[in-house]
Write an enzyme that holds these catalytic residues in place. Structure first.
Site, mmCIF file in Angstrom:
data_model
loop_
_atom_site.group_PDB
_atom_site.id
_atom_site.type_symbol
_atom_site.label_atom_id
_atom_site.label_comp_id
_atom_site.label_asym_id
_atom_site.label_seq_id
_atom_site.Cartn_x
_atom_site.Cartn_y
_atom_site.Cartn_z
ATOM 1 C CB ILE A 1 52.008 39.692 80.366
ATOM 2 C CG1 ILE A 1 51.434 40.874 79.583
ATOM 3 C CG2 ILE A 1 50.875 38.853 80.959
ATOM 4 C CD1 ILE A 1 50.727 40.497 78.315
ATOM 5 C CE1 TYR B 1 53.255 35.612 69.249
ATOM 6 C CE2 TYR B 1 51.338 36.844 68.489
ATOM 7 C CZ TYR B 1 52.147 36.404 69.512
ATOM 8 O OH TYR B 1 51.844 36.733 70.819
ATOM 9 C CE LYS C 1 50.884 33.691 72.084
ATOM 10 N NZ LYS C 1 51.085 33.272 73.493
#
Length: 305
Positions: free
Chosen positions: A25, A172, A176
């Site tokens: 990305i 994880y 975030k």
């Protein structure tokens, strides 16, 4: 406001720094910003990989203005060196905090002893952003990359380093969630200081490499890639389209600090970028302020705004 990902507002005269701009990305964010006229800086751990990405970028966008800087977000010494280099090079108009590490079954640590995902995805970007704050242009956009995984996450302030009950996907998600809490608290502090810099966030939906167009020599899919990836196309998209919400957050002239962009399609997994909703846990100002204080203490980098 409707948004056409193929017609990004002109970014001529603006400098964009993209962490992890050497792949996935991040690379496609850099490519799309370069196509819109921005000077892009690919920040990554490996000079060899960023140079390969620069080669691919210049093939895809002839005449692109692009360079690279070495940045290892898992090492605060590297973060400080990169921030000094970027500050010396001139104003930063777009900072895309994209790079990160994903879930691993075994707990690992950064150079300073932080849990790897929390230390890289959040603390590394926290330190970089604060160190670069004096170099941000007056109309700069700071874009933090979130994830749908944050919706199921909760921070444990007694164990931010996940030393007990380590489960990789949960850790994880927490990293975030921390990223989005930071983006929101940064927005509050910028507004309180009277700054015109905007802190915004975005998520890519479900973006998979197998649905991503070739970008030699960076990404050259094999003959069976399209066949194997075809079943995913109903719900997922390529990394190039996963970059769309990030690019919108970085360039939309009417974006407001604190906004969150993501795909508008089925399940927020793919489609045209639009405003997205954060989980309530990411909109908790008390948790955001507490995380900010903890992050300053852990990194030794303090807000000067």
């Amino acid at each position: 406001m409707t948004w056409d990902p193929q017609d990004v507002p002109g970014q001529y005269g603006r400098t964009a720094v993209i962490t992890g701009g050497n792949a996935g990305i991040g690379y496609h964010v850099a490519e799309q910003l370069a196509r819109a006229g921005a000077h892009v800086v690919l920040a990554g751990r490996s000079t060899a990989r960023t140079r390969t990405a620069l080669d691919a970028l210049r093939r895809a966008v002839p005449g692109a203005s692009a360079t690279d800087v070495r940045l290892d977000l898992a090492d605060l010494d590297s973060v400080r060196r990169a921030a000094a280099d970027l500050t010396a090079a001139g104003p930063v108009d777009i900072l895309v905090n994209n790079a990160g590490v994903t879930a691993s079954g075994t707990r690992a640590e950064t150079a300073q002893g932080f849990e790897l995902m929390f230390g890289t995805n959040h603390l590394g970007h926290f330190a970089l952003t604060l160190l670069l704050a004096p170099a941000l242009g007056p109309d700069a956009h700071v874009v933090s990359l979130g994830s749908l995984t944050h919706t199921r996450a909760r921070l444990d302030f007694g164990d931010l380093q996940s030393r007990t009950h380590y489960r990789s996907m949960a850790v994880y998600g927490r990293s975030k969630l921390a990223v989005l809490l930071f983006a929101a608290e940064l927005d509050r502090r910028l507004r309180a200081s009277g700054s015109t810099v905007r802190s915004v966030a975005a998520h890519p939906g479900w973006a998979v490499q197998g649905l991503t167009p070739a970008r030699p020599p960076l990404w050259e899919p094999g003959p069976l890639t399209a066949v194997r990836s075809a079943p995913l196309a109903l719900l997922a998209q390529g990394k190039d389209r996963g970059a769309w919400p990030v690019v919108r957050a970085a360039t939309d002239p009417v974006a407001i600090g604190g906004q969150y962009f993501g795909p508008i399609g089925l399940g927020a997994l793919k489609g045209t970028p639009s405003l997205a909703a954060m989980a309530e846990s990411a909109r908790d100002p008390e948790a955001a302020a507490r995380l900010w204080t903890a992050s300053e203490e852990l990194t030794g980098v303090h807000w000067a705004g």
